[in-house]
Scaffold this motif. Structure first.
Motif, PDB file in Angstrom:
ATOM      1  N   GLU A   3     -15.070   6.011  -0.727  1.00  0.00           N
ATOM      2  CA  GLU A   3     -15.538   5.528  -2.326  1.00  0.00           C
ATOM      3  C   GLU A   3     -14.934   6.770  -3.297  1.00  0.00           C
ATOM      4  O   GLU A   3     -15.370   8.033  -3.143  1.00  0.00           O
TER       5      GLU A   3
ATOM      6  N   ARG B 134      -8.245   1.057  -4.301  1.00  0.00           N
ATOM      7  CA  ARG B 134      -9.132   1.434  -3.073  1.00  0.00           C
ATOM      8  C   ARG B 134      -8.036   2.729  -2.414  1.00  0.00           C
ATOM      9  O   ARG B 134      -7.103   2.675  -2.253  1.00  0.00           O
ATOM     10  N   LEU B 135      -9.018   3.503  -1.909  1.00  0.00           N
ATOM     11  CA  LEU B 135      -8.516   4.524  -1.155  1.00  0.00           C
ATOM     12  C   LEU B 135      -9.244   4.135   0.517  1.00  0.00           C
ATOM     13  O   LEU B 135     -10.228   3.971   0.795  1.00  0.00           O
ATOM     14  N   LEU B 136      -8.270   3.953   1.440  1.00  0.00           N
ATOM     15  CA  LEU B 136      -8.783   3.696   2.825  1.00  0.00           C
ATOM     16  C   LEU B 136      -8.171   4.755   3.712  1.00  0.00           C
ATOM     17  O   LEU B 136      -7.175   5.293   3.762  1.00  0.00           O
ATOM     18  N   ASP B 137      -9.055   4.861   4.658  1.00  0.00           N
ATOM     19  CA  ASP B 137      -8.833   6.136   5.617  1.00  0.00           C
ATOM     20  C   ASP B 137      -7.798   5.510   6.898  1.00  0.00           C
ATOM     21  O   ASP B 137      -7.523   4.293   6.896  1.00  0.00           O
TER      22      ASP B 137
ATOM     23  N   GLU C  70     -13.016   2.073   3.701  1.00  0.00           N
ATOM     24  CA  GLU C  70     -12.868   2.600   2.534  1.00  0.00           C
ATOM     25  C   GLU C  70     -13.491   3.561   2.018  1.00  0.00           C
ATOM     26  O   GLU C  70     -14.793   3.725   2.525  1.00  0.00           O
TER      27      GLU C  70
ATOM     28  N   THR D   7       0.692  -1.288   0.127  1.00  0.00           N
ATOM     29  CA  THR D   7       0.016   0.165   0.054  1.00  0.00           C
ATOM     30  C   THR D   7       0.671   1.096  -0.134  1.00  0.00           C
ATOM     31  O   THR D   7       2.081   1.156   0.396  1.00  0.00           O
TER      32      THR D   7
ATOM     33  N   ASP E 179      -4.521   1.232  -1.837  1.00  0.00           N
ATOM     34  CA  ASP E 179      -4.390  -0.281  -2.171  1.00  0.00           C
ATOM     35  C   ASP E 179      -4.166  -0.257  -3.581  1.00  0.00           C
ATOM     36  O   ASP E 179      -4.908  -0.244  -4.362  1.00  0.00           O
TER      37      ASP E 179
ATOM     38  N   TYR F 204      -8.848   7.639  -8.147  1.00  0.00           N
ATOM     39  CA  TYR F 204      -7.813   6.801  -7.650  1.00  0.00           C
ATOM     40  C   TYR F 204      -6.367   7.265  -8.481  1.00  0.00           C
ATOM     41  O   TYR F 204      -5.209   7.340  -7.717  1.00  0.00           O
TER      42      TYR F 204
END
Length: 239
Positions: free
Chosen positions: A159, A149-152, A157, A135, A144, A165
């Motif tokens: 959106e 994907r975008l993760l906090d 996730e 990541t 990711d 992205y």
């Protein structure tokens, strides 16, 4: 440190090789280049790639013969054929000789990347390493690259669209660099903007609403007046 996925680009056109190398390197892959079958053999004497992008029409041994030879030697890396001839007979010949996919020139770099990722998900990487890139950090967030994907900070996730992205991944790979709108679009999407195209500005405005503590006073994705945008990690927003 986990080795990067390694891709060989085999094409007799220097401009095509350089274009693909620049783009895939920015996407986090290790890239080696060869102008023909003999140069490919020299590369493979030292290392086995995870994937080969293989031109069909080259002086000397053509791509069909090369992929047939590789499969005859039980080589298991992924192979994507690249060719200016997109007729059905050529596609069938490439796939019948052992290629995993077939892409006609000219192609969009984003489509090439999508096909590369699809093949790498199916083909076991060389040396038994997992075909997953680590990541990336962007402020308190994580990207990711495999799943896009975008993760906090808690792993939830957020959106975002594919193009949003791609912009975030470009910033994460170019911290502390001022990137113009044209350069951002070229690195992220594999194309340049038209004079009236404000799509990058619109996407960055949307992203700020999702990742900035105060979108009106951005600290993660900053504007550099007259030059472009900048992501500069700080002790406040870096993990």
């Amino acid at each position: 440190m986990e080795p990067r996925i390694h891709i060989f680009v085999v094409d007799d056109e220097p401009g095509v090789r350089a274009m693909i190398e620049d783009y895939l390197t920015l996407q986090g892959y290790a890239v080696s280049m060869a102008e023909n079958g003999e140069a490919l053999d020299r590369l493979m004497a030292g290392k086995r790639p995870d994937l080969i992008l293989l031109d069909v029409n080259m002086p000397g041994e053509d791509g069909f013969s090369i992929v047939k030879r590789l499969r005859g030697a039980a080589e298991r890396m992924g192979v994507i054929m690249l060719t200016a001839n997109a007729d059905e007979t050529s596609r069938i010949a490439g796939l019948s000789n052992g290629a995993d996919d077939y892409l006609a020139k000219p192609f969009e770099l984003r489509e090439l990347l999508a096909r590369v990722r699809a093949i790498l998900r199916r083909v076991p990487p060389q040396g038994g390493l997992p075909a997953v890139r680590p990541t990336l950090s962007l402020g308190p967030f994580r990207l990711d690259p495999e799943a896009r994907r975008l993760l906090d900070a808690e792993g939830v996730e957020i959106e975002i669209s594919i193009k949003e992205y791609e912009l975030l991944e470009t910033f994460a790979r170019h911290p502390r660099q001022i990137l113009s709108r044209d350069r951002l679009c070229e690195l992220s999407h594999g194309r340049r903007l038209g004079d009236a195209d404000r799509s990058v500005d619109i996407r960055i405005a949307r992203l700020r609403k999702k990742i900035e503590p105060d979108p009106a006073s951005p600290t993660v994705l900053r504007t550099v007046r007259g030059e472009g945008y900048l992501y500069e990690p700080t002790t406040e927003n870096a993990r």
